[in-house]
Design an enzyme around this catalytic site. Sequence first.
Site, short mmCIF file in Angstrom:
data_model
loop_
_atom_site.label_atom_id
_atom_site.label_comp_id
_atom_site.label_asym_id
_atom_site.label_seq_id
_atom_site.Cartn_x
_atom_site.Cartn_y
_atom_site.Cartn_z
N TRP A 176 0.84 -1.19 0.00
CA TRP A 176 0.00 0.00 0.00
C TRP A 176 0.89 1.25 0.00
O TRP A 176 1.85 1.35 0.78
CB TRP A 176 -0.92 0.00 1.23
N LYS A 457 -15.84 6.19 -9.71
CA LYS A 457 -14.58 5.61 -9.19
C LYS A 457 -15.00 4.32 -8.49
O LYS A 457 -15.76 4.36 -7.52
CB LYS A 457 -13.94 6.60 -8.22
N ASP A 459 -14.04 1.27 -6.35
CA ASP A 459 -12.96 0.91 -5.43
C ASP A 459 -13.09 -0.54 -4.96
O ASP A 459 -14.15 -1.16 -5.11
CB ASP A 459 -13.00 1.87 -4.22
N ASN A 461 -11.24 -2.31 -1.59
CA ASN A 461 -10.23 -2.01 -0.59
C ASN A 461 -9.73 -3.16 0.27
O ASN A 461 -9.18 -2.92 1.34
CB ASN A 461 -10.73 -0.89 0.32
N CYS A 506 -10.00 1.31 -9.00
CA CYS A 506 -9.18 1.67 -7.85
C CYS A 506 -9.18 0.48 -6.89
O CYS A 506 -10.17 -0.23 -6.79
CB CYS A 506 -9.79 2.90 -7.19
N ASP A 528 -2.41 5.31 -3.38
CA ASP A 528 -2.92 6.32 -2.44
C ASP A 528 -1.81 7.27 -2.03
O ASP A 528 -2.05 8.24 -1.31
CB ASP A 528 -3.52 5.65 -1.20
C1 GLA Z 1 -9.26 4.03 -1.11
C2 GLA Z 1 -8.88 4.85 -2.34
C3 GLA Z 1 -8.86 6.31 -1.99
C4 GLA Z 1 -10.19 6.74 -1.42
C5 GLA Z 1 -10.55 5.87 -0.24
C6 GLA Z 1 -11.95 6.14 0.23
O1 GLA Z 1 -8.23 4.05 -0.18
O2 GLA Z 1 -7.68 4.41 -2.88
O3 GLA Z 1 -8.54 7.07 -3.12
O4 GLA Z 1 -11.18 6.66 -2.41
O5 GLA Z 1 -10.46 4.49 -0.56
O6 GLA Z 1 -12.29 5.38 1.30
#
Ligand code: GLA
Length: 717
Positions: A176, A457, A459, A461, A506, A528
């Site tokens: 990360w 976007k 995502d 995570n 993302c 990030d």
């Molecule tokens: C991830 C993305 C960030 C942002 C956060 C929001 O970490 O990479 O750019 O959008 O989530 O929670």
Amino acid sequence: MKKYLAILIVFSLPYLLPAQSPKPIIIETQHFALVLTVGNNKRVYQSYLGRKPGAMEYDQMKGGREVYLTAGMDNQFEPSIRMIHNDGNPSLDLKYVSHQSATKDNISTTVIYLKDSVYPIEVSLHYTSYYHKDVIKSWAEIKHKESKAVLLTAYASSLLHFNADEYWLTQFHGDWAREMNMVEEKLTNGIKSIESKLGARTNFYQTQAFFLSLNNPSTETQGELIAGTLAWTGNYKFSFEVDQRNGLRIHSGINPYASEYNLQPGETFATPAFIFTFSNNGKGEASRNLHRWARKYAILDGQTSRMTLLNNWEATHTDFTETRLVELFDEAKKLGVDLFLLDDGWFGNKYPRNDDKAGLGDWQEDKNKLPSGLGYLVKEADKKGIKFGIWLEPEMVNPKSELYEKHPEWILKLPNREENYGRNQLILDLVNPNVQDFVYSIVDDMMQKNPSIAFIKWDCNRSMTNMYSPYLREKQTHLFIDYTKSLYKIMERIRVKYPHLPIMLCSGGGGRTDYGALKYFTEFWPSDNTDGLERINIKWGYSYFFPANTISAHVTSMGKQQSLKFRTDVAMMGKMGYDIRVNNFTPQELQFSNDAVKTYRRLSDIIWFGDLYRVISPYDENRAVLMYVNETKDRAILFNYFTTPRRKDIFSRVLLQGLDVKKKYRIREVNLFPGTKSAQPDNEKLLTGEYLMSIGLNLAPGRTVAMSSNIFEITAE
Ligand code: GLA
């Protein structure tokens, strides 16, 4: 140097082969060729891979090594395919049946059909060659007519053989906020594998792309190498096996780890495509081949323009109100960008999304933060003349959410074990068709209610741990593969209805960056970490395999010790956007940024669609220099970044690349901060391409300042 380094004509056991069928199967591009031949034993061999030989020479090619190695019989090395038949027999013996080729618009497809000599198993090897792009895509399809499912335990997309004195592997690893660290090493005997077992966030630690250079490490402009990547948004594996005779086998494909696949009779198991290019002019040419190919054939709308934007993540995180967002629209307007992107934190009512601990899965506007709803925001943005985009993380759920309460059976988690979280969240069981409908409807409902939403976007995570699919029950070993296929199914549906809606891929930074996904996405978020200095290296790494129009790059206030100019110049070499409190800008900073957006708009076609030349690597010097040159070589942009120069650094003149020797070019420094002048002695001069490429520019004319930068526009007159 050996002639045809990769040619494989081998005369002794275990490679000894009987005489072959006369006609080789030729898979060629403009500059390189892969030649396969069929032995009298009906096995198919890779007889050649390398720069294109003369037409006459194709007929001389014979022998080599088997093109798709099976397991359980005479092969003693890593197999391309391994299967267990209904009767428990764990072997496969693939023989040539036929092949066919077709060419359309300079794209040729060759399919080679193979069959087991005893069992009703069919394997076809597919090669698509993009003649003018110098790229080949290869994959395998497996099916059978046994009475019950067979068990597949290995299923590579591609196997390539090489025969050189040395092999130099370049790989990209990270974590990360520190993605794409480049490492080059000489391969030694045995197997080196680069792989992921992370599932959804597959590239979190290792990106699925590599260079393999023959005999010597390649530079940007010299060396014989392939660049390869796998179009798959899931567990992958590249294995590089150097054998006892110094032969190299590269297997590429889905990682079979924990993924034995029960293939039903009549069902086709299609592996994802391995994409590769061959160059004997170094890494630069290999990258340009991939970029040109990708823009035209692999990236959604890869040849159309992208929007500049203001994102609110680093400026507000989840802490905002409707009024604050509307103010931010004004800031976007002041900057002059095309779009405002509302990030995480806009949803959840029973469990409002005020941090990353709650709300994920409940895709309804938070009535406290957004009492007038998304529709109001979209309208307000429209009134101000900017477009509106939104953040989603549709594959995930927080335990603190209504979705979790309502549909525990939709979640990937192990029975009899504690839940295991990544960023306080769990992953939805995408394999379940009801979950697919749900995920599709997150996008579809939102778009139906607010058709003018202009950007998403998307995502993701967390990676996969403690995985178990309630839907798959006893077929858990299908999970990793079926998850990715299900994601593609959803994206396919979205793209049928919304074919051109720009969507950024993302994954908590660059956890998902691959050509399997980019078919559905217009760009990706590389990290990030938006510190300008860090981004130079991160961007440098991605630039080997992905064109600039896919690499999102935002100007933020991370890396505050760097000037706004430096951070802006870094963002400008990618797909530029902002994520910053514009109201904190000084008038000069605002003026600078507003001009920068205009400059970027004027230059972006060269950056997005031009040829990239990495001129000086930040891995070699305390600076980085790169250029983009348009197709007709009459416009170019040069980016010059001083990273952390020291007093001892003496920087030599920089020889430009990619220009036309005969043309005369005006050099003009652009994107200067208000009140500053160019210190470049050749600024505004008219110089020939020959001069610029053989004598070059002194890009460090005065005292070099750490984290300073220049952008030069180079225009033929
Ligand atoms: C991830 C993305 C960030 C942002 C956060 C929001 O970490 O990479 O750019 O959008 O989530 O929670």
